[in-house]
Design an enzyme around this catalytic site. Structure first.
Site, PDB file in Angstrom:
ATOM      1  N   CYS A  92      46.309  44.277  35.001  1.00 21.06           N
ATOM      2  CA  CYS A  92      47.046  44.382  36.018  1.00 21.06           C
ATOM      3  C   CYS A  92      47.778  43.234  36.357  1.00 21.06           C
ATOM      4  O   CYS A  92      48.726  42.651  35.427  1.00 21.06           O
ATOM      5  CB  CYS A  92      46.592  45.061  37.248  1.00 21.06           C
ATOM      6  SG  CYS A  92      47.946  45.964  38.276  1.00 21.06           S
ATOM      7  N   HIS A 190      42.694  49.940  36.299  1.00 18.55           N
ATOM      8  CA  HIS A 190      41.517  49.589  36.797  1.00 18.55           C
ATOM      9  C   HIS A 190      40.571  50.755  36.756  1.00 18.55           C
ATOM     10  O   HIS A 190      40.837  51.673  36.084  1.00 18.55           O
ATOM     11  CB  HIS A 190      41.786  49.387  38.355  1.00 18.55           C
ATOM     12  CG  HIS A 190      42.891  48.211  38.664  1.00 18.55           C
ATOM     13  ND1 HIS A 190      42.538  47.027  38.869  1.00 18.55           N
ATOM     14  CD2 HIS A 190      44.314  48.454  38.975  1.00 18.55           C
ATOM     15  CE1 HIS A 190      43.504  46.343  39.148  1.00 18.55           C
ATOM     16  NE2 HIS A 190      44.669  47.174  39.290  1.00 18.55           N
TER      17      HIS A 190
HETATM   18  N1  GLN Z   1      50.876  41.931  41.828  1.00 17.67           N
HETATM   19  C1  GLN Z   1      51.252  42.882  40.775  1.00 17.67           C
HETATM   20  C2  GLN Z   1      52.249  44.038  41.011  1.00 17.67           C
HETATM   21  O1  GLN Z   1      52.110  44.351  42.279  1.00 17.67           O
HETATM   22  C3  GLN Z   1      49.943  43.249  40.404  1.00 17.67           C
HETATM   23  C4  GLN Z   1      49.096  44.173  41.490  1.00 17.67           C
HETATM   24  C5  GLN Z   1      47.662  44.435  40.688  1.00 17.67           C
HETATM   25  O2  GLN Z   1      47.060  43.637  40.155  1.00 17.67           O
HETATM   26  N2  GLN Z   1      46.940  45.688  41.369  1.00 17.67           N
HETATM   27  O3  GLN Z   1      52.747  44.472  40.016  1.00 17.67           O
END
Ligand code: GLN
Length: 238
Positions: A92, A190
């Site tokens: 992510c 995740h």
């Molecule tokens: N900040 C990034 C986004 O919103 C990654 C979010 C995350 O790692 N859950 O795309």
């Protein structure tokens, strides 16, 4: 036998939804096969060692993500490790950081490490929910199950290949999910991803340690049950 060195990067900045489980599952799946393994946690005020075998980084909020990118670029250890063939698994926010550029907290472009040929940018609406995707057949990994929560969409360049094609969920935003280039793998999943997808965990271990001895079959029971339960929750039953 050489100890497999797993490096968990910046848990103080990027580690949402239990992403640390990715490091724990690699350590466990190595040890169950008789391969010694240890996890080193590297916080953002520490140098990233360049002599690790597998590097892992997780997801997080926009501001810590930008801090992590700046710090990793300045540090240089991860870039050096990947250049000599180390494995990297990025989730992510960590995934977006490995591209050339991503969208910061106000949508401004922020420079990434460029270890994956891709650009990410903020996109509406936010993608939240279960994700199911079929992996590039060249990698020989079963269908992926995971959970996504991100604002960014990701466009791959010619040097990176999509990790998978989505059956459910958004992923990169164009019908693909994740990316790989050499031994660098990135994904929006995740779950934690490697707990739900032991086949992906074993691919990374194989890249790092060569052909793997079999695991005791009874040690797979819980992982298989979790996987079946998550896939059944989103796949229509006949
Ligand atoms: N900040 C990034 C986004 O919103 C990654 C979010 C995350 O790692 N859950 O795309």
């Amino acid at each position: 036998m050489k100890t497999l060195r797993l490096v968990w990067i910046y848990p103080d900045l990027l580690s949402t939804y239990g992403d640390r489980g990715n490091a724990l599952v690699l350590e466990r799946r190595a040890r169950l096969r008789g391969l010694p393994a240890e996890v080193t946690e590297v916080n953002s005020d520490q140098r990233v060692p360049a002599d690790g075998d597998v590097y892992l980084i997780g997801g997080g909020e926009d501001v810590p993500q930008t801090l992590a990118a700046r710090r990793l670029i300045a540090d240089g250890g991860l870039r050096e490790a990947v250049a000599r063939g180390a494995v990297l698994f990025a989730v992510c926010a960590g995934y977006q950081v490995m591209g050339h550029e991503f969208g910061g907290s106000d949508g401004e472009p922020v420079a990434g490490l460029g270890l994956l040929d891709m650009h990410s940018a903020r996109a509406e609406p936010r993608s939240v929910g279960e994700i199911v995707a079929d992996v590039d057949p060249a990698l020989g990994v079963p269908r992926l199950t995971g959970f996504e929560n991100h604002q960014g969409h990701t466009k791959l360049g010619p040097q990176a290949r999509p990790l998978s094609r989505t059956i459910l969920g958004t992923g990169n935003g164009d019908g693909t999910e994740g990316a790989y280039q050499g031994r660098v793998v990135g994904t929006y999943l995740h779950g934690p991803a490697l707990v739900r997808n032991p086949g992906l965990a074993d691919l990374l271990l194989t890249w790092a340690a060569g052909e793997l001895p079999p695991m005791p079959p009874e040690s797979e029971t819980l992982a298989a049950r979790l996987r079946d339960e998550r896939l059944a929750a989103v796949t229509p039953q006949p």
